[in-house]
Design an enzyme around this catalytic site. Structure first.
Site, PDB file in Angstrom:
ATOM      1  N   CYS A   1       0.830  -1.210   0.000  1.00 47.62           N
ATOM      2  CA  CYS A   1       0.000   0.000   0.000  1.00 47.62           C
ATOM      3  C   CYS A   1       0.860   1.255   0.000  1.00 47.62           C
ATOM      4  O   CYS A   1       0.549   2.240  -0.673  1.00 47.62           O
ATOM      5  CB  CYS A   1      -0.938   0.010   1.199  1.00 47.62           C
ATOM      6  SG  CYS A   1      -2.126  -1.347   1.228  1.00 47.62           S
TER       7      CYS A   1
ATOM      8  N   ARG B   1      -7.725  -4.315  -3.355  1.00 47.48           N
ATOM      9  CA  ARG B   1      -7.247  -3.172  -4.134  1.00 47.48           C
ATOM     10  C   ARG B   1      -8.202  -2.927  -5.313  1.00 47.48           C
ATOM     11  O   ARG B   1      -7.981  -3.421  -6.412  1.00 47.48           O
ATOM     12  CB  ARG B   1      -5.826  -3.441  -4.623  1.00 47.48           C
ATOM     13  CG  ARG B   1      -4.860  -3.732  -3.504  1.00 47.48           C
ATOM     14  CD  ARG B   1      -3.433  -3.928  -3.999  1.00 47.48           C
ATOM     15  NE  ARG B   1      -2.651  -4.561  -2.955  1.00 47.48           N
ATOM     16  CZ  ARG B   1      -2.174  -3.930  -1.876  1.00 47.48           C
ATOM     17  NH1 ARG B   1      -2.405  -2.643  -1.716  1.00 47.48           N
ATOM     18  NH2 ARG B   1      -1.487  -4.592  -0.962  1.00 47.48           N
TER      19      ARG B   1
END
Length: 227
Positions: free
Chosen positions: A60, A137
């Site tokens: 991330c 995601r």
């Protein structure tokens, strides 16, 4: 606020139906690192809404750096960026400060603090077989009319190719502007495709059109132009 978003806020409730391409994007109102945000705030602009599993995680962090590095390119195309995860505003702020302190990259766009998972559920970002609470995601490209135009999903252990998301926006904007389609591996300035003819008259007109690069009656292209 739409009924889909409201029902999604109930703890333990089934996720709302995944928005599909061509659907109106689910409305939302949430707290973020830049204060309250609503879908309506982005009317008249393109929006890339993307989720991440958690703050202070390796993949991330690299993704947020990648989005930040291309933020000006997105802005030049009238595209806003908006992150989302189930972490708190305080966690988001601490993480983005750490990114700036350690990596020298400032995160210029807001990040939603989706503690009640309302946004994540409305957009189908929670996949129970991946995690009961962490968003996968997901990427939603939403146009200025608040219509979902593209959807991308990545697993938790594979980071996104952010330049591809920018290329996808370029393709959508080019298709809208010029009434064309973009072929595989297209980049701004490359040739664009015309739709297949639907009548004999259209076939004959196409065969006579000297502007076209004609491979076959159904496969024709035009020189492209920049984004």
């Amino acid at each position: 606020m739409t009924s889909a978003v409201t029902s999604a806020a109930t703890p333990g409730a089934e996720p709302a139906r995944l928005p599909l391409i061509g659907d109106r994007a689910p409305d939302f109102e949430a707290e973020s690192t830049h204060g309250p945000v609503r879908l309506a705030d982005y009317a008249g602009r393109w929006l890339v809404l993307f989720s991440h599993p958690a703050d202070f995680t390796p993949v991330c962090t690299t993704e947020f750096v990648a989005f930040a590095e291309l933020a000006e390119e997105f802005a030049a195309r009238n595209v806003a960026l908006l992150g989302n995860s189930v972490d708190s505003v305080h966690s988001h702020l601490a993480w983005t400060r750490a990114i700036e302190d350690r990596l020298g990259v400032r995160i210029p766009f807001p990040i939603i603090a989706d503690l009640d998972t309302r946004v994540s559920r409305a957009y189908g970002m929670l996949h129970p077989n991946a995690s009961a609470t962490a968003a996968v995601r997901a990427v939603f490209v939403i146009d200025p009319e608040s219509v979902v135009r593209a959807i991308l999903y990545y697993p938790m252990n594979a980071g996104r190719m952010v330049p591809e998301i920018l290329r996808l926006v370029d393709a959508l904007q080019t298709a809208d502007r010029d009434g064309v389609s973009c072929p595989a591996n297209w980049r701004p300035g490359d040739d664009v495709l015309l739709g297949a003819p639907k009548t004999q008259a259209e076939v004959e007109a196409r065969l006579a059109d000297e502007r076209l690069k004609l491979v076959d009656w159904y496969l024709a292209s035009l020189p492209g132009r920049g984004a």
